[in-house]
Design a protein around this motif. Structure first.
Motif, PDB file in Angstrom:
ATOM      1  N   LYS A 645      29.650 -34.592  14.456  1.00  0.00           N
ATOM      2  CA  LYS A 645      29.936 -33.401  15.243  1.00  0.00           C
ATOM      3  C   LYS A 645      28.957 -32.300  14.867  1.00  0.00           C
ATOM      4  O   LYS A 645      28.731 -32.049  13.681  1.00  0.00           O
ATOM      5  CB  LYS A 645      31.371 -32.909  14.986  1.00  0.00           C
ATOM      6  N   GLN A 646      28.389 -31.687  15.893  1.00  0.00           N
ATOM      7  CA  GLN A 646      27.471 -30.578  15.647  1.00  0.00           C
ATOM      8  C   GLN A 646      28.180 -29.511  14.818  1.00  0.00           C
ATOM      9  O   GLN A 646      29.354 -29.206  15.052  1.00  0.00           O
ATOM     10  CB  GLN A 646      26.979 -29.991  16.960  1.00  0.00           C
ATOM     11  N   ALA A 647      27.437 -28.967  13.836  1.00  0.00           N
ATOM     12  CA  ALA A 647      28.067 -28.017  12.919  1.00  0.00           C
ATOM     13  C   ALA A 647      27.074 -26.946  12.509  1.00  0.00           C
ATOM     14  O   ALA A 647      25.857 -27.107  12.644  1.00  0.00           O
ATOM     15  CB  ALA A 647      28.580 -28.754  11.683  1.00  0.00           C
ATOM     16  N   LYS A 648      27.613 -25.857  12.022  1.00  0.00           N
ATOM     17  CA  LYS A 648      26.793 -24.798  11.440  1.00  0.00           C
ATOM     18  C   LYS A 648      27.229 -24.610  10.003  1.00  0.00           C
ATOM     19  O   LYS A 648      28.400 -24.331   9.744  1.00  0.00           O
ATOM     20  CB  LYS A 648      26.955 -23.505  12.234  1.00  0.00           C
ATOM     21  N   ARG A 656      20.345 -28.323  14.035  1.00  0.00           N
ATOM     22  CA  ARG A 656      20.038 -29.697  13.640  1.00  0.00           C
ATOM     23  C   ARG A 656      20.901 -30.131  12.457  1.00  0.00           C
ATOM     24  O   ARG A 656      20.422 -30.711  11.491  1.00  0.00           O
ATOM     25  CB  ARG A 656      18.550 -29.828  13.269  1.00  0.00           C
ATOM     26  N   THR A 657      22.165 -29.836  12.549  1.00  0.00           N
ATOM     27  CA  THR A 657      23.107 -30.186  11.480  1.00  0.00           C
ATOM     28  C   THR A 657      24.364 -30.754  12.094  1.00  0.00           C
ATOM     29  O   THR A 657      24.850 -30.244  13.118  1.00  0.00           O
ATOM     30  CB  THR A 657      23.449 -28.954  10.627  1.00  0.00           C
ATOM     31  N   ALA A 658      24.886 -31.812  11.498  1.00  0.00           N
ATOM     32  CA  ALA A 658      26.116 -32.428  12.006  1.00  0.00           C
ATOM     33  C   ALA A 658      27.060 -32.716  10.851  1.00  0.00           C
ATOM     34  O   ALA A 658      26.635 -33.179   9.787  1.00  0.00           O
ATOM     35  CB  ALA A 658      25.800 -33.721  12.751  1.00  0.00           C
ATOM     36  N   GLY A 671      21.598 -33.131   8.050  1.00  0.00           N
ATOM     37  CA  GLY A 671      20.831 -32.210   8.871  1.00  0.00           C
ATOM     38  C   GLY A 671      19.581 -31.701   8.186  1.00  0.00           C
ATOM     39  O   GLY A 671      19.234 -32.123   7.079  1.00  0.00           O
ATOM     40  N   GLN A 672      18.924 -30.777   8.888  1.00  0.00           N
ATOM     41  CA  GLN A 672      17.684 -30.201   8.367  1.00  0.00           C
ATOM     42  C   GLN A 672      17.993 -28.937   7.575  1.00  0.00           C
ATOM     43  O   GLN A 672      18.906 -28.172   7.921  1.00  0.00           O
ATOM     44  CB  GLN A 672      16.734 -29.857   9.515  1.00  0.00           C
ATOM     45  N   ASP A 724      27.497 -29.001  31.928  1.00  0.00           N
ATOM     46  CA  ASP A 724      27.086 -27.744  31.307  1.00  0.00           C
ATOM     47  C   ASP A 724      26.310 -28.029  30.014  1.00  0.00           C
ATOM     48  O   ASP A 724      26.553 -29.038  29.340  1.00  0.00           O
ATOM     49  CB  ASP A 724      28.309 -26.880  30.983  1.00  0.00           C
ATOM     50  N   GLU A 725      25.396 -27.119  29.697  1.00  0.00           N
ATOM     51  CA  GLU A 725      24.543 -27.319  28.517  1.00  0.00           C
ATOM     52  C   GLU A 725      25.341 -27.433  27.219  1.00  0.00           C
ATOM     53  O   GLU A 725      24.921 -28.091  26.281  1.00  0.00           O
ATOM     54  CB  GLU A 725      23.547 -26.156  28.375  1.00  0.00           C
ATOM     55  N   ASN A 726      26.518 -26.798  27.198  1.00  0.00           N
ATOM     56  CA  ASN A 726      27.279 -26.816  25.944  1.00  0.00           C
ATOM     57  C   ASN A 726      28.139 -28.056  25.776  1.00  0.00           C
ATOM     58  O   ASN A 726      28.851 -28.200  24.779  1.00  0.00           O
ATOM     59  CB  ASN A 726      28.161 -25.562  25.845  1.00  0.00           C
ATOM     60  N   VAL A 727      28.108 -28.970  26.717  1.00  0.00           N
ATOM     61  CA  VAL A 727      28.869 -30.215  26.596  1.00  0.00           C
ATOM     62  C   VAL A 727      28.153 -31.127  25.592  1.00  0.00           C
ATOM     63  O   VAL A 727      26.944 -31.352  25.678  1.00  0.00           O
ATOM     64  CB  VAL A 727      29.005 -30.924  27.963  1.00  0.00           C
ATOM     65  N   VAL A 728      28.941 -31.652  24.668  1.00  0.00           N
ATOM     66  CA  VAL A 728      28.385 -32.519  23.630  1.00  0.00           C
ATOM     67  C   VAL A 728      28.326 -33.950  24.147  1.00  0.00           C
ATOM     68  O   VAL A 728      29.326 -34.467  24.683  1.00  0.00           O
ATOM     69  CB  VAL A 728      29.254 -32.452  22.355  1.00  0.00           C
TER      70      VAL A 728
END
Length: 804
Positions: A645-648, A656-658, A671-672, A724-728
């Motif tokens: 899952k995309q994460a911050k 670029r972190t999951a 991630g990077q 939509d762009e925000n759809v994973v």
């Protein structure tokens, strides 16, 4: 301890055994020989030359033109750059064709227009370390004694045709800190005799008590003190053979008197000290504890402040030596010394160890006193030193020995039975074999009906109980001859737990895919302690840290792996892939031990794959790191239960972190690094991951089930969905799989598009879907019906439309 093979031959017959073979035999007997060094280092063709003429080079201020007789007909011209070359000297000459250490071959040459047929050598050029070269020859060529034969092998005269064995002695084997001690050991191993030095001392008619008296005020520290006077000595260089032996043992030659004391130290293991009698300042020697704050300037020209724990040799008023460690500068032997007082003493180990440690002063003498010397050799060594000074310094030995002896040592006797020896070793050694071993060791013993009573010689202070004797028998009988047996027990043989086996699998997999294992500190700084942590808690600080950089227990492995990568990058290692499995520490509460949790972390940067000949080069990216983890999850049987899952995360790149989830629970991330962190560590694009290893390895895994290869054809359908762009993409894929039911077997993404042909805020994701039934051939109608369900599901859940 450095042992000269040629010197050792004076005490033990080594016929038929080479230095390397001897080293192997010594190592097998329990004393490790760390190396065997050939002193000439491959040099050959070096002879003694006689400098007949020396004149200034016509074209160089710092060169000399020499005419040298090398014992081969006509003299040869050699250009020499040494400042101390002079007419009449006997020097070491590397002839044309000679080879020097390092493989340097000597050829005819022209130096500033003048022909040179060879090379006049310094000791350093012959392979001797600079720190061992006598000071007078430190910056120039070596000069042989005037009686050195022209044309003789210079390497042989310098003892460079010798081999030196370096013994790695354990503290209990202080008896081998001398050539005689090593001789006893080698003689026992080879079953040969020891030839001890014969001392013939000639005294004059005077009495030593007219010159000096001795008083010991600290008999508990110095139970034996003996001394002799040698007068009319002439200070000069010691014999070349003695200098060569000292250098081979790692000791720099000084002059004949000092060299003789060092020679005896190596030969007998008995440290001696030579005082200039005329500089002592009195006719008495008093051995006592130092006064608090008392000072002495030692031979290294350092002023040292003493305490009441330190033992000193005094002239009755002021210290003239730090007992057993180093002499004082006020009484050292100098070029104008004519009368020498030789000290030979037995100082107890604790007294010398205390002074050596307190003052940070270690010497060859203190090393031997600290480990314990043989008091029986104290006077023997003294007499031999006096005889050598008479022979090589032209001195006269004053009659008698001045001595204080309060030593009360009891003979050590050990009793052991043959049955006990064999029971411990698991052998069937006969009593004759045991008797032969004890005889070779030169231990006096009696034997009565299988019981051995051994009188231990004073040189073997490491032997006091029957287990020591059993060890001596075992090592000389041969450890390699002891039978191998398994312990008798009812318990099953040990094996790895399932967790340990899986962890070993993980390590092997990561190394197979190209990562190297790193092992880093568990301690870090307060700033780095919680960086990248999967779980955070109050940092645990050490009560007495060695430094602030290592003051807190870590909560993540990544900060130290970043240091590993940075260290390698600074040394031009650009492509780095390392991993670590280790514990992190989380506080459990006040006055409670922290909980340890095992983590797996990795770091990858640089080029991952390269075929330079084909011009192919693939840099590390997110999918390389993710691919490594996908392979790991497949190995552990967790593929279908893992989700990205995309994460911050702090310190990580925001796009670029999951996070990595196992059954919906976060167990790690990949991630990077954030560009700011990369710059801080001077790294290029770098990817990291950290996993809660225990959660992965302890997860229940179903048994592997194999399915037959389908006999019926499959049907593939591709769809491109505009969302939509925000759809994973992962969520979209998950919805397709659920809607496809049992007939949908494979779903994969093969394209993502954003561009002018799509409305703002939209993207197209293309999927390839494969349908089949292992029991029959599907019809188009059946596939179309399921496919429509998939399309309707993504429309309802994500508002997706088909891209036309």
């Amino acid at each position: 301890m450095f042992v000269s093979y040629k010197w050792l031959q004076e005490y033990v017959d080594l016929t038929g055994i080479t230095a390397k073979e001897l080293a192997d035999r010594i190592t097998k007997s329990g004393i490790e020989v760390e190396s065997v060094e050939v002193l000439n280092k491959g040099a050959k063709g070096v002879v003694v030359g006689h400098v007949l003429e020396r004149e200034q080079h016509p074209n160089a201020d710092k060169l000399s033109k020499c005419l040298v007789d090398i014992g081969e007909g006509e003299p040869v011209q050699i250009i020499c750059g040494a400042p101390n070359v002079a007419k009449g000297q006997k020097v070491a000459v590397a002839k044309v064709g000679a080879v020097l250490p390092g493989g340097l071959k000597i050829k005819r040459a022209k130096l500033r227009g003048e022909e040179s047929n060879g090379m006049i050598c310094s000791l350093q050029e012959l392979g001797i370390e600079s720190k061992l070269v006598p000071k007078e020859y430190a910056d120039g060529i070596f000069v042989f004694p005037s009686d050195a034969p022209v044309g003789a092998d210079a390497l042989e005269l310098l003892n460079l045709d010798d081999e030196v064995l370096e013994l790695g002695l354990t503290p209990n084997r202080a008896d081998c800190l001398s050539m005689i001690g090593v001789a006893y050991e080698v003689a026992a191993i080879l079953g040969r005799n020891v030839k001890l030095p014969v001392t013939e001392i000639q005294e004059n008619g005077e009495n030593v008590h007219d010159y000096i008296s001795v008083r010991v005020d600290a008999p508990e520290d110095n139970p034996v003190y003996a001394g002799r006077i040698v007068k009319n000595v002439k200070i000069g260089p010691s014999p070349l053979w003695m200098q060569a032996r000292l250098m081979a043992a790692g000791i720099r030659p000084h002059n004949n008197v000092v060299d003789i004391t060092n020679y005896i130290l190596l030969e007998y293991g008995q440290p001696l000290h030579a005082f200039d009698y005329d500089r002592l300042g009195s006719k008495e020697i008093v051995v006592r504890r130092a006064k608090a704050g008392e000072t002495i300037v030692t031979l290294d020209d350092t002023k040292r402040t003493l305490t009441e724990d330190h033992l000193v040799i005094t002239n009755g008023t002021e210290p003239v030596a730090l007992a057993g460690v180093m002499g004082g500068a006020n009484s050292e032997v100098r070029d104008d010394t004519t009368t020498v007082f030789i000290e030979s003493a037995y100082f107890t180990s604790p007294a010398i160890r205390k002074a050596s440690k307190d003052l940070g002063l270690r010497s060859e003498a203190s090393t031997r006193f600290e480990k314990g010397i043989d008091p029986a050799r104290t006077k023997e060594a003294l007499d031999r030193a006096a005889a050598l000074m008479a022979e090589y310094a032209g001195g006269e030995v004053i009659g008698g020995v001045v001595e204080v002896n309060t030593l009360k040592e009891q003979e050590v006797t050990v009793t052991v039975t043959l049955d006990r020896i064999n029971r411990v070793l698991g052998t069937a050694i006969t009593k004759d074999e045991v008797a032969a071993i004890l005889t070779n060791l030169q231990f006096a013993f009696t034997e009565n009906n299988g019981t051995f009573t051994i009188t231990v010689p004073s040189r073997r202070r490491d032997i006091s109980i029957e287990e020591d004797i059993i060890e001596e028998v075992a090592r000389l009988y041969g450890y390699d001859r002891l039978p191998a047996t398994l312990p008798v027990a009812e318990a099953k043989p040990g094996k790895l737990t399932p967790y340990q086996a899986k962890r070993r699998q993980v390590r092997r997999y990561l190394e197979d895919v190209g990562l190297f294992q790193a092992i880093t500190y568990s301690l870090t700084s307060a700033e780095k302690a919680t960086m990248f942590a999967l779980e955070t808690a109050e940092p645990i600080r050490l009560a007495l840290p060695m430094s602030e950089e290592r003051s807190v227990l870590r909560q993540s492995l990544i900060p130290h792996l970043l240091e590993v990568a940075s260290y390698n990058r600074a040394r031009q290692v650009e492509n780095i892939a390392v991993y670590e499995t280790g514990a992190v520490y989380l506080a459990s509460g006040e006055n409670e031990l922290p909980s340890e949790k095992e983590r797996l972390a990795g770091i990858i940067t640089g080029v991952w794959h390269a075929h330079l000949w084909q011009g192919e080069k693939k840099a590390v990216d997110f999918y390389v790191a993710k691919g490594i983890l996908d392979g790991l999850f497949e190995l552990l049987g967790l593929t279908n239960r893992i989700e990205y899952k995309q994460a911050k995360r702090e310190h990580m790149h925001p796009g670029r972190t999951a996070d990595i989830l196992l059954d919906g629970k976060t167990v790690g991330f990949v991630g990077q690094l954030h560009p700011v962190v990369q710059k801080e560590y001077d790294l290029k694009e770098t990817y990291v991951f950290e996993l809660a290893l225990a959660d992965l390895l302890n997860a229940d895994v179903e048994d592997i089930r194999y399915a037959p290869i389908p006999r019926f054809p499959s049907i593939a359908r591709d769809i491109a969905l505009v969302v939509d762009e925000n759809v994973v993409a992962g969520e979209l894929q998950k919805a397709i799989i659920e809607a496809g039911g049992s007939l949908l077997k494979e779903v994969s993404i093969f394209d993502v598009y954003k561009g002018d042909r799509l409305p703002d805020g939209k993207k197209s994701i293309a999927f390839s879907l494969r349908y089949y039934d292992p029991e029959r051939t599907l019809t188009d109608e059946e596939v179309t019906a399921v496919h429509e369900k998939v399309i309707q599901a993504v429309k309802q859940q994500f508002g997706a439309t088909l891209r036309g």
